[in-house]
Structure formats: C-alpha cells, structure tokens
Design an enzyme around this catalytic site. Structure first.
Site, PDB file in Angstrom:
ATOM      1  N   ALA A 258      79.336  15.066   6.176  1.00  0.00           N
ATOM      2  CA  ALA A 258      78.481  16.248   6.095  1.00  0.00           C
ATOM      3  C   ALA A 258      78.443  16.877   7.487  1.00  0.00           C
ATOM      4  CB  ALA A 258      77.088  15.844   5.644  1.00  0.00           C
TER       5      ALA A 258
ATOM      6  N   GLY B  44      79.870  11.648   4.299  1.00  0.00           N
ATOM      7  CA  GLY B  44      79.969  12.469   3.089  1.00  0.00           C
ATOM      8  C   GLY B  44      81.407  12.640   2.618  1.00  0.00           C
TER       9      GLY B  44
ATOM     10  N   GLU C  74      81.968   9.686   0.581  1.00  0.00           N
ATOM     11  CA  GLU C  74      81.119   9.821  -0.623  1.00  0.00           C
ATOM     12  C   GLU C  74      81.720  10.833  -1.602  1.00  0.00           C
ATOM     13  OE1 GLU C  74      77.743  10.418   2.048  1.00  0.00           O
ATOM     14  OE2 GLU C  74      76.647   8.966   0.832  1.00  0.00           O
TER      15      GLU C  74
ATOM     16  N   GLU D 170      76.989   6.748   9.039  1.00  0.00           N
ATOM     17  CA  GLU D 170      75.676   7.396   9.170  1.00  0.00           C
ATOM     18  C   GLU D 170      74.689   6.596  10.012  1.00  0.00           C
ATOM     19  OE1 GLU D 170      77.393   7.133   6.350  1.00  0.00           O
ATOM     20  OE2 GLU D 170      77.278   8.978   5.177  1.00  0.00           O
TER      21      GLU D 170
HETATM   22  N1  CAA Z   1      80.028  17.519  11.411  1.00  0.00           N
HETATM   23  C1  CAA Z   1      80.253  18.570  12.207  1.00  0.00           C
HETATM   24  N2  CAA Z   1      81.329  18.664  13.025  1.00  0.00           N
HETATM   25  C2  CAA Z   1      82.190  17.637  13.030  1.00  0.00           C
HETATM   26  C3  CAA Z   1      82.019  16.505  12.211  1.00  0.00           C
HETATM   27  C4  CAA Z   1      80.884  16.471  11.366  1.00  0.00           C
HETATM   28  N3  CAA Z   1      80.651  15.457  10.525  1.00  0.00           N
HETATM   29  N4  CAA Z   1      83.039  15.647  12.432  1.00  0.00           N
HETATM   30  C5  CAA Z   1      83.834  16.229  13.353  1.00  0.00           C
HETATM   31  N5  CAA Z   1      83.336  17.426  13.717  1.00  0.00           N
HETATM   32  C6  CAA Z   1      83.888  18.394  14.686  1.00  0.00           C
HETATM   33  C7  CAA Z   1      83.689  17.940  16.106  1.00  0.00           C
HETATM   34  O1  CAA Z   1      82.403  18.284  16.561  1.00  0.00           O
HETATM   35  C8  CAA Z   1      84.788  18.694  16.816  1.00  0.00           C
HETATM   36  O2  CAA Z   1      84.375  20.036  16.964  1.00  0.00           O
HETATM   37  P1  CAA Z   1      84.578  20.776  18.388  1.00  0.00           P
HETATM   38  O3  CAA Z   1      86.072  20.780  18.582  1.00  0.00           O
HETATM   39  O4  CAA Z   1      83.994  22.116  18.161  1.00  0.00           O
HETATM   40  O5  CAA Z   1      83.879  19.925  19.387  1.00  0.00           O
HETATM   41  C9  CAA Z   1      85.913  18.696  15.787  1.00  0.00           C
HETATM   42  O6  CAA Z   1      85.299  18.422  14.538  1.00  0.00           O
HETATM   43  C10 CAA Z   1      86.949  17.630  16.037  1.00  0.00           C
HETATM   44  O7  CAA Z   1      86.286  16.385  16.144  1.00  0.00           O
HETATM   45  P2  CAA Z   1      86.436  15.410  17.399  1.00  0.00           P
HETATM   46  O8  CAA Z   1      86.749  16.175  18.657  1.00  0.00           O
HETATM   47  O9  CAA Z   1      85.213  14.538  17.447  1.00  0.00           O
HETATM   48  O10 CAA Z   1      87.716  14.579  16.963  1.00  0.00           O
HETATM   49  P3  CAA Z   1      88.071  13.073  17.324  1.00  0.00           P
HETATM   50  O11 CAA Z   1      89.447  12.848  16.806  1.00  0.00           O
HETATM   51  O12 CAA Z   1      87.813  12.787  18.749  1.00  0.00           O
HETATM   52  O13 CAA Z   1      87.061  12.177  16.479  1.00  0.00           O
HETATM   53  C11 CAA Z   1      85.823  11.519  14.503  1.00  0.00           C
HETATM   54  C12 CAA Z   1      87.091  12.188  15.085  1.00  0.00           C
HETATM   55  C13 CAA Z   1      85.820  10.026  14.879  1.00  0.00           C
HETATM   56  C14 CAA Z   1      85.901  11.666  12.988  1.00  0.00           C
HETATM   57  C15 CAA Z   1      84.555  12.186  15.066  1.00  0.00           C
HETATM   58  O14 CAA Z   1      84.694  13.587  14.933  1.00  0.00           O
HETATM   59  C16 CAA Z   1      83.302  11.778  14.383  1.00  0.00           C
HETATM   60  O15 CAA Z   1      82.797  10.695  14.644  1.00  0.00           O
HETATM   61  N6  CAA Z   1      82.748  12.648  13.489  1.00  0.00           N
HETATM   62  C17 CAA Z   1      81.506  12.417  12.807  1.00  0.00           C
HETATM   63  C18 CAA Z   1      81.659  11.400  11.698  1.00  0.00           C
HETATM   64  C19 CAA Z   1      80.316  11.146  11.040  1.00  0.00           C
HETATM   65  O16 CAA Z   1      79.393  10.646  11.650  1.00  0.00           O
HETATM   66  N7  CAA Z   1      80.200  11.480   9.743  1.00  0.00           N
HETATM   67  C20 CAA Z   1      78.985  11.308   8.987  1.00  0.00           C
HETATM   68  C21 CAA Z   1      78.210  12.595   8.949  1.00  0.00           C
HETATM   69  S1  CAA Z   1      76.607  12.432   8.218  1.00  0.00           S
HETATM   70  C22 CAA Z   1      76.888  12.398   6.565  1.00  0.00           C
HETATM   71  O17 CAA Z   1      77.986  12.541   6.087  1.00  0.00           O
HETATM   72  C23 CAA Z   1      75.666  12.205   5.708  1.00  0.00           C
HETATM   73  C24 CAA Z   1      75.909  11.985   4.256  1.00  0.00           C
HETATM   74  O18 CAA Z   1      75.773  10.883   3.773  1.00  0.00           O
HETATM   75  C25 CAA Z   1      76.263  13.074   3.380  1.00  0.00           C
END
Ligand code: CAA
Length: 258
Positions: free
Chosen positions: A66, A109, A112, A132
């Site tokens: 998400a 998400g 999911e 999460e």
């Molecule tokens: N939401 C918003 N933006 C996100 C995102 C997310 N879930 N995941 C990645 N992005 C964005 C980053 O902010 C980045 O944007 P910018 O270039 O503008 O900074 C872009 O995507 C590329 O990401 P990274 O630079 O972080 O890429 P990476 O290869 O270094 O890392 C990753 C990849 C490990 C997937 C890392 O992006 C990450 O940890 N993302 C979040 C994963 C996460 O926590 N997901 C759970 C979300 S909460 C949820 O989903 C709740 C639910 O149950 C529904």
C-alpha cells in the site's frame, strides 16, 4: 493525459491482462490505482469473451505494498471514512479466475493483492513478504488471514512478526505459489496457464473456483455439501452434456460456456 494507473488488454484465447502501472514507486497501491484496478476487474468479469485474468506489475516489482506516503499521516477516522481497502474487495469477489504473475517485490499489500488472486506464479527473482511490522502496523488487507491459510501458522507467524520476505523458491516449498519460472518467461507462463483455464467450460470453472474458496470459509461438512450441489447443478449445463458426449465419441469437445 496522465498514464492510466492500470493498463488493461484483451488477449487472444479469452485472457484479460491487467498491469499495475506506477513503476516509479514500485507500483505502490494508492487509492486511485486500486479504484482503477477494481473497475477494470469488474469490466473483465462482465466481458463474455474473457475467461481468465492475469495480473502483473510493470517495472521492477509486482507491488511494494500500500502507498505509505498516502497513509502515513492519516488518523483512524480518516481511515474509517475513506475505507482505503474497500475497493480491493472486487479482486477476491471476481467470479472469474485471476492469476497473479509476481516478479521483484510482492510486499505488504502487494502480497495481499496476489493472495486475493486464485493462483500465484512467481519469477525466480520474486521476494514475497509482509513487512508491515517494521512500519508499526500489521497487514491490513488480508495478510494475517490468507497467509496462514496458504503457508500454515509457523511460517506465517515468522513472516508477519519479523517482516522478512521469502524467496520464490521458499514460497513454492510452502505452497504460496504454484510455479516458479525464469523472469523472462513469467508473462508467457502465466498467459499459458490462463489460456488453459479460459478454454475450459466456463460454468464449471466458476463452480470449481467457488467450491475451492468455500473450503476456506466453511466447515468440512458444509463445504462437501456445497461441492455436491455444485456437481449436480453442472448437469444442467450444455457443456457437461457436450464434454461427456465428446469423451464417449473420442473427439475434442466444443464448449459454449453455457
Ligand atoms: N509506498 C510508497 N512508495 C513506495 C513504496 C510504498 N509501499 N515502496 C516503494 N516506494 C517508492 C520509494 O519511496 C521510492 O520512491 P522515490 O524514488 O520517490 O524515493 C521508489 O518507490 C523506489 O523504492 P526504493 O528506492 O526504496 O527502492 P529499493 O530497491 O531501494 O527498495 C523496497 C525496495 C525494499 C521494496 C523498499 O522500497 C521498501 O521497503 N518499500 C516499502 C515496502 C513496505 O513496507 N510495504 C508495506 C506497505 S504497508 C501495507 O502494504 C499495508 C497493508 O497491509 C495493505
């Protein structure tokens, strides 16, 4: 005009292809994208030419979860009133099978969403997880319920409590994904599977999907009763008559989807 957040294509062989299209943020699932996805799934569900859907991500991920940016400052009341996950229901309510073709990250998400689909095919580079807990929350779109049903309690606990992702190979061993393929053939393999489903008698496919999903919702005795009723019901379909007749006449069946 802005790029669509979800690209939809109707392919030969009765397959509908949907691609999540926010590659710059690893297809983070914001409200607008999920609304668009729900609409496109409903359109394909209503399209008589489509028998099976494939869902994949554009760019280097399936979906990294998400949209954290969109959620970060929300209050519980904002969450309740905007109901960010209500549009997601269209995915698992779809009567037609959906195959998630997962590569790169399928996190939070993203995983999911894949688990709301009926089959997950993964590329060798896929990383699947529920991170999460690292954000101070828990999975909110089905992860605590669908993951243990897919992989069992111990593996689900480990994934949800540590937030660490698993590899495609591990996901295959656990039964979370049905197949692991090289990244360059992921779409091709998912489409092959989708075409094989789309050419089957449609009413039986619907019933089979509903019956398997009932296994997760009902006690065994009720599930068995549902299955038997569905089996008997299918004798009202033209395709059952054709399928069995073709078998006896030693010829390929000509199904009509009725
Ligand atoms: N939401 C918003 N933006 C996100 C995102 C997310 N879930 N995941 C990645 N992005 C964005 C980053 O902010 C980045 O944007 P910018 O270039 O503008 O900074 C872009 O995507 C590329 O990401 P990274 O630079 O972080 O890429 P990476 O290869 O270094 O890392 C990753 C990849 C490990 C997937 C890392 O992006 C990450 O940890 N993302 C979040 C994963 C996460 O926590 N997901 C759970 C979300 S909460 C949820 O989903 C709740 C639910 O149950 C529904």
């Amino acid at each position: 005009m802005a790029e669509p957040l979800v690209l939809a294509e109707k392919l030969e062989g009765g397959v509908g292809l949907l691609r999540l299209n926010r590659p710059q943020v690893l297809n983070a699932l914001n409200t607008a994208l999920m609304k668009e996805l729900a609409e496109k799934v409903r359109e394909m569900e209503a399209d008589p030419e489509i028998g099976c859907l494939v869902l994949m991500g554009n760019g280097r991920a399936f979906a990294a979860g998400a949209d954290i940016q969109e959620m970060a400052e929300k209050s519980p009341v904002d969450m309740e009133l905007s109901e960010p996950f209500s549009s997601w229901d269209a995915i698992y309510r779809c009567k037609k099978p959906i195959i998630a073709a997962v590569h790169g990250y399928a996190l939070g998400g993203g995983l999911e969403l894949a688990m709301m689909c009926d089959i997950i095919v993964a590329a060798e580079d896929a990383k699947l997880g529920q991170p999460e807990i690292k954000l101070g929350v828990i999975p909110g779109a089905g992860g605590t319920q669908r993951l243990p049903r897919a992989v069992g309690k111990a593996a689900a606990m480990e994934m949800v409590l540590t937030g660490e992702p698993i590899s495609a190979e591990r996901a295959f061993q656990l039964g979370l994904v049905s197949k692991v393929v090289a990244p360059e053939v992921l779409l091709e393999e998912a489409l092959k599977l989708a075409r094989s489903i789309a050419e089957k008698p449609r009413v039986a496919v619907r019933m089979a999907k509903e019956a398997i999903l009932a296994a997760f919702e009902t006690p065994l005795s009720e599930g068995l009763r549902f299955e038997r009723r569905a089996f008997y019901f299918l004798f009202a379909s033209e395709d059952q008559k054709e399928g069995m007749k073709a078998f006896m006449e030693r010829r390929p069946p000509r199904f009509k989807g009725r």
